[in-house]
Motif scaffolding. Structure first.
Motif: not given
Lengths: 91, 1000
Positions: B895-896, B898-899
């Motif tokens: 998930r990180s 596409y921060r």
């Protein structure tokens, strides 16, 4: 130097343990559904309480098991230790 | 016998003469003396110069609170030690000690000029003065401060002595072997509790042990004789361990305590026999009894620091314990009854003594006794000045006004050669507060008293504020009974004759007719802070006691303010008009008295400093001239020079050989984790960025592991050994952390997964053979095995046997060459290695080390986690998008990726760099810029790996550069000290872009 009552091994010196930060932060089951803010809340945000705090501890130089601890950070009194998955004691 | 040795005592053996040297002069003392008592017996008071004003200073006390008499011992030897308190050094034959902080000598000290310019060096002088001009700092201020700073000299060579650590557990630990500690020990040990009693002096008994007069009796015996009998009984008790010469250093939470035992410090140099010098005890006690006693307070008046001004109870101890009279013309200056004990002792031995008491009157028995003996008492009076440069010779006193805030009447001058002062007593609450205990302020005698906080820790005796013999015995008995749950003791009906009363007139800063600015009323003797300094700090706006302490340096010397803290607090409270109890205290931190570094580190020095891990092939490497490199705790061969080859030449030769024919590397140190369980594949799917479910049995796959924040954490090849069985390899340095991290996820986030992890790093040794001839070598070692690409393809593994010994062969490559890794049980590692070398001889197999491995992989653009990454690189930054599965729903760190921050296009990204001059090799870590003319120059990246490649015959480098992905072919600059190096951004794969060599 605490004396920690490992739920698997009993009382051991603090030097056998390592602290893993705040407890009861559950990894989201569906990270991809979360907004940046929601993910950041899980990833970065930790309380740092002066007082009673729930913490993760690992008996790193012992049974290698993770467990939870309730500790008062202002006087280092350990109020409870309990296994992963068990419900935290109600104060 | 010298004239100052006036008394025979049983604690000093006057038949055994001990000679010693102080400041170059020879003296004699006796067995049982301390350096301080021996010096005093020779009439020597002046022993040092003060830190800031270089004022002459003398011995003031008889214990660890001593601020003045700190010495350098055994100077010019490896055993030299600075800042040792003369009051604590037991005299031994040949002891050499010298005073500190004076030049050229303690009698004539150049620095003494500071005393005359003291008006110009007030509190905060350094902060105020050495600020400007800026240019003065380097050439003038810093050298000046460095020259004048510090006390004593450190030894210049490694400490030749041995130190030890010991872990002990006990039911009851008693700190302090005075009367209350002895009572407590006896009760504890007699009630079947495993008890340890520690005492910092060489004998038990505290101050009661020399209290032999009619004013104090216990069960109709002199208190010292009663105590002698108790000690004799104590020594017969089985479950009591008595440790003298052992001082408590720290009292941590959960009754964990550190104590330092002096084993050979009191022995002459030739009797130490190379044994252990000091032992640090690490004690975990069920219950702790603190009986550390109290320290006498000085009084704060003008010129209260001259040699010959001492604490009253110390004067008594020198007389009654050591048999030494500190003067023949004594004056006692007091605000309470306890100093009268000193007067009575002196008078009984026919030594002249007069008393100046700031109280208006006292009716206690001890005062009456002193009067009966003919001691002259000046009531309601205070000292306004003292005289005598190297030793006190007279004092000036005046009467106090009704409220004590001023002086009245005429000055009266009295001659004296010793001034004994007593400002009452301060309980030693250090241990109590170190353990987390709180304090209450007791108004009537202005003391901080411990408040009990814990059922496993109490304070007894005078450290608890009980100062009278009767209350010490009765309260200690009562408290210990309650604490240890004992119903009766032999001390229940002790009869005590007590002659003192707890009556005191407290004036923190005694008034004077001389203006405050001209008085030198010292509070902290070692750091030269005066009452004036404290008041100045308050005027300048400092309010918190912690700030005043640091600004004036009060309480910050090696004695940690044992004598000064209370007066500093009192004067702040008076000046600021607040109650002392509300002001709080500064924090009492361990150690109570300084610890040697040796006792802290114990045996963990030299080769025992850290664990050294060696592979099973280590011996062969050593015999073959390997230079080793530390990788974590591992010793890895770095390169193998032939004759006088240097690093560069060896690496060039090794690298060329590996690509031209065959090379062999000891890869045993790579972390190996055995993974088993029905959910093993699913587990790998979750911890690596790529997919694992479809990996066939017998196949290998490279994996990249991220942190939850998306940054690369570790990498390695994992092999599927069976349906539910994998062998993961990690980086050498990351092995332990990776295992911990995986365990963490398994136990806390995914307890439903059926997966078991076992570290097998040490179980297998690995020989990695690469190069175009590696297949031929393997065929010779394993003649029955088919090594054709069809039978044994790249990224696969097979079981095999050498001489009936099982091993695993992986065909994987970190060099880009055709390459095989043979894993065998560690005990066969060396034999396997020797076999490979033997068989490889005809192909000129060349052993290579980590440096060559790094070069070879850099030619191929393979990253090293921790060298080309630094915890801020995502796989996308590394241009390794190919390894990040788009199909998998989740994995650690996904998930990180596409921060908002990780999708920025101007992140630093991994690229190759080629220098315009192919012979110029960049420095690793060098900064990269795009424009040197636009200032400030913007840093766009840095070099992470750089080598001269013998296979490409040019310099190559890997670097991380902002927006590097889009910069292929662009020119950048690496500015160095003397020149700017022009570079061009390139692809990070420099050699064999088509990956043909792995099929050679």
């Amino acid at each position: 130097m605490f004396l920690i009552n490992c739920p698997y091994c009993g009382e051991r010196d603090q030097s056998e343990f390592s602290c893993g930060g705040e407890a009861h932060i559950v990894r989201p089951k569906q990270p991809t559904e979360l907004s940046d803010d929601q993910w950041a809340e899980y990833l970065f945000m930790r309380k740092n309480i002066k007082g009673v705090q729930f913490e993760r501890w690992n008996h790193a130089h012992g049974c290698r098991k993770w467990f939870n601890m309730v500790r008062d950070t202002s006087n280092d009194k350990i109020h409870a230790v309990y296994k992963m998955g068990e419900k935290p004691p109600v104060e | 016998m010298t004239k100052f040795r006036v008394n025979k005592t049983k604690h000093v053996d006057q038949t055994k003469t001990v000679s010693f040297n102080f400041d170059g002069k020879s003296y004699h003392g006796f067995d049982g003396d301390t350096l301080a008592s021996a010096l005093l017996s020779n009439g020597v008071h002046l022993v040092g110069r003060s830190f800031k004003y270089h004022r002459p200073r003398g011995i003031m006390s008889c214990g660890s609170e001593e601020p003045n008499a700190i010495c350098q011992i055994n100077e010019d030897t490896d055993l030299t030690e600075p800042n040792v308190r003369a009051t604590e050094i037991e005299l031994y034959e040949g002891l050499k000690a010298s005073s500190q902080n004076c030049w050229p000598s303690v009698n004539f000290d150049i620095g003494g000029i500071n005393n005359f310019i003291s008006q110009f060096i007030p509190a905060g002088f350094y902060y105020k003065t050495f600020m400007w001009p800026k240019s003065f700092w380097k050439k003038i201020y810093e050298p000046l401060i460095r020259w004048s700073a510090g006390l004593g000299k450190s030894p210049t060579k490694p400490d030749p002595e041995l130190y030890d650590h010991k872990h002990v557990h006990c039911d009851v630990l008693i700190i302090g072997g005075g009367i209350s500690g002895i009572i407590a020990s006896k009760i504890a040990a007699k009630n079947n509790l495993r008890t340890i009693l520690i005492e910092d002096k060489n004998i038990l008994g505290g101050s009661t042990i020399f209290q032999k007069n009619e004013n104090y009796k216990i069960n109709n015996k002199y208190s010292s004789e009663w105590l002698d009998d108790e000690i004799a009984e104590l020594q017969k008790l089985d479950n009591l361990t008595i440790k003298t010469r052992t001082s408590l250093a720290a009292y941590h939470s959960y009754n964990f305590l550190l104590a330092k035992e002096n084993i050979s410090d009191h022995l002459p140099l030739d009797k130490k026999n190379g044994g252990i010098r000091q032992r640090l005890w690490k004690i975990r006690a069920d219950k702790v009894l603190v009986a550390t006693g109290a320290i006498e307070r000085p009084l704060v008046f003008n010129n209260n620091d001259r040699p010959g001004i001492m604490l009253a109870n110390s004067v008594k101890k020198y007389l009654d314990f050591y048999g030494v009279s500190c003067g023949f013309n004594n004056v006692i200056f007091t605000n309470n009854d306890s100093a009268y004990e000193t007067a009575v002792s002196l008078k009984e031995k026919g030594i002249s003594v007069e008393i100046i008491d700031i109280r208006k009157k006292s009716n206690s028995k001890i005062v009456k006794n002193a009067e009966k003996l003919g001691v002259k008492i000046y009531w309601n009076s205070t000292i306004v000045n003292t005289f005598g440069h190297r030793k006190i010779n007279s004092i000036e006193l005046m009467n106090l006004s009704e409220d004590g805030s001023n002086v009245v009447g005429d000055k009266n001058r009295i001659n004296c050669d010793c001034l004994a002062v007593s400002g009452g007593w301060t309980p030693m609450v250090h241990m109590h507060t170190q353990s987390g205990g709180k304090l209450d302020f007791r108004e009537n005698d202005q003391t901080f008293i411990p408040t009990e906080i814990d059922e496993n820790h109490i304070n007894v005796g005078s450290c608890n504020g009980d100062f009278e013999l009767e209350e010490i015995i009765n309260n200690t008995n009562k408290k210990v009974k309650n604490f240890l749950k004992v119903s009766e003791t032999e001390f229940d009906n002790t009869s005590v004759l007590n002659s003192k009363e707890l009556d005191k007139r407290n004036i923190w800063l005694l008034p004077n007719y001389i203006s405050e600015g001209k008085c030198k009323s010292f509070i902290d003797f070692q750091n030269d802070s005066t009452a004036k300094d404290i008041k100045l700090a308050l005027r300048e706006g400092f309010k918190s006691i912690e700030h005043v302490k640091r600004y004036t340096t009060t309480g910050m010397a090696t004695d940690q303010g044992k004598l000064s803290n209370m007066h500093a607090l009192g004067i702040i409270a008076d000046t600021a008009g607040v109650k002392m109890g509300t002001l709080g205290t500064t924090t009492f931190r361990p150690p109570f008295t300084p610890l040697t570094f040796g006792s802290i580190v114990g045996r963990s020095v030299g080769k025992f400093f850290d664990i050294v891990r060696k592979t099973s092939i280590h011996e062969w490497h050593s015999q073959n001239n390997a230079k080793f490199e530390n990788v974590g705790q591992w010793k890895r061969p770095w390169y193998y020079p032939i004759n006088d080859e240097g690093l560069h030449d060896a690496v060039q030769r090794e690298s060329k050989a590996a690509r031209d024919s065959a090379g062999i590397l000891d890869a045993s140190t790579l972390g190996k984790i055995d993974i088993q369980g029905t959910d093993a594949s699913e587990f790998l799917n979750r911890v690596y960025t790529n997919a694992w479910s479809k990996l066939g049995i017998g196949k290998c796959r490279y994996g990249l592991m991220l942190n939850e924040d998306g940054m690369v954490y570790d990498d390695g090849v994992t092999t599927r050994l069976g349906e539910n069985h994998y062998l993961m390899t990690t980086t050498t340095g990351g092995a332990a952390n990776v295992l911990s991290k995986l365990e963490d996820y398994l136990q806390t986030e995914w307890p439903e997964l059926d997966v078991y992890l076992t570290s097998v790093t040490d179980h297998y040794s690995t020989a990695s053979i690469c190069g175009p001839n590696s297949k031929k070598i393997l065929t010779k070692i394993f003649p029955d095995k088919d090594f054709s690409d069809d039978a044994f393809p790249h990224m696969s593994y097979q079981n095999a046997k050498i001489d009936e010994i099982n091993c695993r062969i992986m065909r994987i490559s970190f060099t880009g060459e055709l390459s095989y890794e043979i894993n065998i049980e560690s005990k066969y590692g060396k034999s396997l290695w020797e076999k490979c070398i033997e068989v490889g001889k005809e192909f000129k197999i060349t052993q290579y080390g980590t440096e060559t491995m790094h070069l070879l992989r850099a030619e191929k653009g393979f990253i090293i986690v921790g060298q080309d990454t630094d915890g801020t690189m995502t796989p996308i930054d590394l241009q390794m998008d190919w390894i990040v599965s788009k199909k998998k729903y989740d994995f650690i760190g996904k998930r990180s990726l596409y921060r908002s921050d990780t999708i920025r296009e101007d992140r630093k990204q991994l690229v190759g760099l080629l220098t315009d001059d192919p012979n110029e090799v960049l420095e690793e870590g060098a900064q990269i810029v795009s424009d040197v003319n636009k200032k400030p120059i913007e840093m766009v990246g840095h070099v992470t790996s750089s080598y001269f490649s013998p296979n490409l015959n040019k310099s190559i480098a890997l670097a991380v550069v902002k927006s590097g992905k889009k910069m292929n072919g662009q020119k950048l600059i690496v500015p160095m000290e003397n020149k700017n190096i022009n570079v061009t951004v390139s692809d990070s794969v420099f050699l064999d872009k088509e990956n043909k060599r792995i099929y050679a």
